[in-house]
Design an enzyme around this catalytic site. Sequence first.
Site, PDB file in Angstrom:
ATOM      1  N   SER A 130       0.822  -1.213   0.000  1.00 24.28           N
ATOM      2  CA  SER A 130       0.000   0.000   0.000  1.00 24.28           C
ATOM      3  C   SER A 130       0.858   1.266   0.000  1.00 24.28           C
ATOM      4  O   SER A 130       1.810   1.395   0.774  1.00 24.28           O
ATOM      5  CB  SER A 130      -0.912   0.019   1.223  1.00 24.28           C
ATOM      6  OG  SER A 130      -1.558   1.281   1.308  1.00 24.28           O
ATOM      7  N   LYS A 148     -12.848  -5.501   1.816  1.00 26.41           N
ATOM      8  CA  LYS A 148     -13.849  -4.485   1.485  1.00 26.41           C
ATOM      9  C   LYS A 148     -15.285  -4.982   1.698  1.00 26.41           C
ATOM     10  O   LYS A 148     -16.126  -4.245   2.206  1.00 26.41           O
ATOM     11  CB  LYS A 148     -13.664  -4.017   0.045  1.00 26.41           C
ATOM     12  CG  LYS A 148     -12.395  -3.177  -0.123  1.00 26.41           C
ATOM     13  CD  LYS A 148     -12.349  -2.526  -1.480  1.00 26.41           C
ATOM     14  CE  LYS A 148     -11.212  -1.539  -1.545  1.00 26.41           C
ATOM     15  NZ  LYS A 148     -11.259  -0.669  -2.706  1.00 26.41           N
ATOM     16  N   ASN A 199     -14.155   2.202   1.191  1.00 25.75           N
ATOM     17  CA  ASN A 199     -12.703   2.077   1.354  1.00 25.75           C
ATOM     18  C   ASN A 199     -12.186   2.950   2.496  1.00 25.75           C
ATOM     19  O   ASN A 199     -10.990   2.960   2.764  1.00 25.75           O
ATOM     20  CB  ASN A 199     -11.960   2.433   0.054  1.00 25.75           C
ATOM     21  CG  ASN A 199     -12.163   3.885  -0.342  1.00 25.75           C
ATOM     22  OD1 ASN A 199     -12.937   4.607   0.275  1.00 25.75           O
ATOM     23  ND2 ASN A 199     -11.459   4.319  -1.364  1.00 25.75           N
ATOM     24  N   ASP A 216     -13.418   6.516  -3.999  1.00 29.40           N
ATOM     25  CA  ASP A 216     -12.842   6.315  -5.338  1.00 29.40           C
ATOM     26  C   ASP A 216     -13.490   7.217  -6.389  1.00 29.40           C
ATOM     27  O   ASP A 216     -12.807   7.772  -7.249  1.00 29.40           O
ATOM     28  CB  ASP A 216     -12.985   4.850  -5.767  1.00 29.40           C
ATOM     29  CG  ASP A 216     -12.004   3.952  -5.018  1.00 29.40           C
ATOM     30  OD1 ASP A 216     -10.948   4.455  -4.587  1.00 29.40           O
ATOM     31  OD2 ASP A 216     -12.305   2.760  -4.856  1.00 29.40           O
ATOM     32  N   GLY A 236     -14.976  -1.206 -19.310  1.00 27.13           N
ATOM     33  CA  GLY A 236     -14.930  -2.084 -18.144  1.00 27.13           C
ATOM     34  C   GLY A 236     -16.172  -1.932 -17.296  1.00 27.13           C
ATOM     35  O   GLY A 236     -16.788  -0.852 -17.257  1.00 27.13           O
ATOM     36  N   ALA A 237     -16.559  -3.024 -16.645  1.00 21.78           N
ATOM     37  CA  ALA A 237     -17.767  -3.000 -15.805  1.00 21.78           C
ATOM     38  C   ALA A 237     -17.522  -3.755 -14.510  1.00 21.78           C
ATOM     39  O   ALA A 237     -18.449  -4.296 -13.914  1.00 21.78           O
ATOM     40  CB  ALA A 237     -18.938  -3.613 -16.577  1.00 21.78           C
ATOM     41  N   ALA A 239     -13.918  -1.589 -10.310  1.00 22.18           N
ATOM     42  CA  ALA A 239     -13.352  -0.251 -10.463  1.00 22.18           C
ATOM     43  C   ALA A 239     -14.305   0.673 -11.223  1.00 22.18           C
ATOM     44  O   ALA A 239     -14.282   1.892 -11.037  1.00 22.18           O
ATOM     45  CB  ALA A 239     -12.009  -0.333 -11.191  1.00 22.18           C
ATOM     46  N   ASN A 294     -18.131  -3.273 -22.221  1.00 18.79           N
ATOM     47  CA  ASN A 294     -17.437  -4.368 -21.540  1.00 18.79           C
ATOM     48  C   ASN A 294     -17.423  -5.633 -22.373  1.00 18.79           C
ATOM     49  O   ASN A 294     -18.336  -5.876 -23.164  1.00 18.79           O
ATOM     50  CB  ASN A 294     -18.117  -4.665 -20.195  1.00 18.79           C
ATOM     51  CG  ASN A 294     -17.207  -5.415 -19.251  1.00 18.79           C
ATOM     52  OD1 ASN A 294     -16.036  -5.074 -19.129  1.00 18.79           O
ATOM     53  ND2 ASN A 294     -17.716  -6.439 -18.592  1.00 18.79           N
ATOM     54  N   THR A 305     -17.795  -8.680 -21.297  1.00 14.98           N
ATOM     55  CA  THR A 305     -18.973  -9.444 -20.878  1.00 14.98           C
ATOM     56  C   THR A 305     -20.135  -8.456 -20.746  1.00 14.98           C
ATOM     57  O   THR A 305     -20.242  -7.723 -19.764  1.00 14.98           O
ATOM     58  CB  THR A 305     -18.715 -10.122 -19.514  1.00 14.98           C
ATOM     59  OG1 THR A 305     -17.456 -10.799 -19.590  1.00 14.98           O
ATOM     60  CG2 THR A 305     -19.812 -11.096 -19.153  1.00 14.98           C
ATOM     61  N   TYR A 341      -2.007   3.098 -13.314  1.00 12.23           N
ATOM     62  CA  TYR A 341      -0.884   4.041 -13.134  1.00 12.23           C
ATOM     63  C   TYR A 341       0.481   3.363 -13.120  1.00 12.23           C
ATOM     64  O   TYR A 341       1.493   4.001 -12.850  1.00 12.23           O
ATOM     65  CB  TYR A 341      -1.080   4.915 -11.887  1.00 12.23           C
ATOM     66  CG  TYR A 341      -1.229   4.172 -10.598  1.00 12.23           C
ATOM     67  CD1 TYR A 341      -2.489   3.824 -10.134  1.00 12.23           C
ATOM     68  CD2 TYR A 341      -0.121   3.822  -9.839  1.00 12.23           C
ATOM     69  CE1 TYR A 341      -2.639   3.136  -8.943  1.00 12.23           C
ATOM     70  CE2 TYR A 341      -0.260   3.132  -8.657  1.00 12.23           C
ATOM     71  CZ  TYR A 341      -1.524   2.793  -8.210  1.00 12.23           C
ATOM     72  OH  TYR A 341      -1.667   2.111  -7.041  1.00 12.23           O
TER      73      TYR A 341
HETATM   74  P1  ATR Z   1     -11.711  -4.506 -10.954  1.00 16.12           P
HETATM   75  O1  ATR Z   1     -12.249  -4.649  -9.573  1.00 16.12           O
HETATM   76  O2  ATR Z   1     -10.255  -4.088 -10.997  1.00 16.12           O
HETATM   77  O3  ATR Z   1     -12.563  -3.687 -11.852  1.00 16.12           O
HETATM   78  P2  ATR Z   1     -12.784  -6.901 -12.096  1.00 16.12           P
HETATM   79  O4  ATR Z   1     -14.029  -6.712 -11.306  1.00 16.12           O
HETATM   80  O5  ATR Z   1     -12.228  -8.262 -12.226  1.00 16.12           O
HETATM   81  O6  ATR Z   1     -11.638  -6.016 -11.501  1.00 16.12           O
HETATM   82  O7  ATR Z   1     -12.992  -6.247 -13.551  1.00 16.12           O
HETATM   83  C1  ATR Z   1     -11.980  -6.249 -14.498  1.00 16.12           C
HETATM   84  C2  ATR Z   1     -12.508  -5.543 -15.752  1.00 16.12           C
HETATM   85  O8  ATR Z   1     -11.518  -5.663 -16.775  1.00 16.12           O
HETATM   86  C3  ATR Z   1     -13.775  -6.166 -16.303  1.00 16.12           C
HETATM   87  O9  ATR Z   1     -14.543  -5.176 -16.963  1.00 16.12           O
HETATM   88  C4  ATR Z   1     -13.206  -7.178 -17.309  1.00 16.12           C
HETATM   89  O10 ATR Z   1     -14.111  -7.552 -18.334  1.00 16.12           O
HETATM   90  P3  ATR Z   1     -15.093  -8.797 -18.087  1.00 16.12           P
HETATM   91  O11 ATR Z   1     -16.193  -8.295 -17.197  1.00 16.12           O
HETATM   92  O12 ATR Z   1     -15.560  -9.161 -19.444  1.00 16.12           O
HETATM   93  O13 ATR Z   1     -14.259  -9.872 -17.420  1.00 16.12           O
HETATM   94  C5  ATR Z   1     -12.083  -6.365 -17.893  1.00 16.12           C
HETATM   95  N1  ATR Z   1     -11.075  -7.244 -18.503  1.00 16.12           N
HETATM   96  C6  ATR Z   1     -10.125  -7.959 -17.865  1.00 16.12           C
HETATM   97  N2  ATR Z   1      -9.369  -8.646 -18.752  1.00 16.12           N
HETATM   98  C7  ATR Z   1      -9.874  -8.351 -19.991  1.00 16.12           C
HETATM   99  C8  ATR Z   1      -9.529  -8.714 -21.321  1.00 16.12           C
HETATM  100  N3  ATR Z   1      -8.500  -9.555 -21.573  1.00 16.12           N
HETATM  101  N4  ATR Z   1     -10.260  -8.199 -22.344  1.00 16.12           N
HETATM  102  C9  ATR Z   1     -11.288  -7.348 -22.117  1.00 16.12           C
HETATM  103  N5  ATR Z   1     -11.661  -6.950 -20.865  1.00 16.12           N
HETATM  104  C10 ATR Z   1     -10.966  -7.445 -19.824  1.00 16.12           C
END
Ligand code: ATR
Length: 286
Positions: free
Chosen positions: A24, A75, A96, A111, A137-138, A141, A161, A163, A228
């Site tokens: 950390s 968390k 957090n 955050d 991303g979903a 974070a 995303n 997925t 980062y």
């Molecule tokens: P965090 O808490 O850091 O957000 P997470 O909940 O595991 O971690 O989410 C990771 C994100 O990165 C998700 O949006 C994931 O997409 P999926 O929901 O489809 O898994 C995305 N991600 C991780 N690896 C990926 C990859 N190789 N290609 C596309 N998206 C990816």
Amino acid sequence: MNPPADAPLSDRKACVIGWPVSHSRSPVIHRYWLSEHGIEGDYVRMPVAPDRIEEFLTDFATSGYVGCNVTVPHKEIAFALVPNKEPSALETGSLNTIWLEDGVLHGMSTDGFGFVANLDQQAPGWDRTPGAAVVLGAGGAARPIVWALRARGIERIHVVNRTVGRAEALAAHFGETVRPAGWDSLPGLLSETSLLVNTTSLGMVGQPALEIDLDGLPETAVVDDIVYTPLETALLASARKRGNRIVDGLGMLLHQAVPGFEKWFGQRPEVTPALRQIVLDAMAEG
Ligand code: ATR
């Protein structure tokens, strides 16, 4: 905001709890501010094993700390055990930052605040450019970022995303401002994007690259990567080369620490280039 406890400032101690917690950077940030503000308090790393966390939080009032940051894997349990949660925590389903008030635990998620405060500092006026926000991303974070963008009044947020179901779940949670999409929709969205944010771990050291063609993205759009390490990801490098304003993820890390410091130590600290450099130096040392 009122100081969190009746202890004199010099006796106040906060910590970050996690397992492990040695990575950390929070102590570097908070100790810098303590010294800047002339407060003789402290901020330490506190490893708490998973089988001790419930007891630690339940007995927090006797721990000697005025509050703490919470990191993985604690968390979820902290969210369950902290009785008084601010909207930032309740509406994102995560927290957090914890503090004691009248002997009772309170919690918030900083955050989203950190994300927006960093944008305000590094790309002032970002929210006045017409267009939509596109969040890549979903996962965990993305949630506080989408929350904070909504709170700022951004009216159209596309969550893109791999997925699609996870993007749909975010949209179901936050309502119609949030529009779910699959990765293949991105090229069609870029021309109407004013803010592009990467919340995935792609592009981080040790992870696969985030490969996006930014063709069609207006030059006025701001591109923000919450990764980062490295400080300038491939996404940011290609955005910079096209002339877009870029925002790196280190600032979010620094800004998300501000509300906790203020709760624990009663003074609002600032994110300055000097703080940024000290954290960069600490990261370079490993
Ligand atoms: P965090 O808490 O850091 O957000 P997470 O909940 O595991 O971690 O989410 C990771 C994100 O990165 C998700 O949006 C994931 O997409 P999926 O929901 O489809 O898994 C995305 N991600 C991780 N690896 C990926 C990859 N190789 N290609 C596309 N998206 C990816």
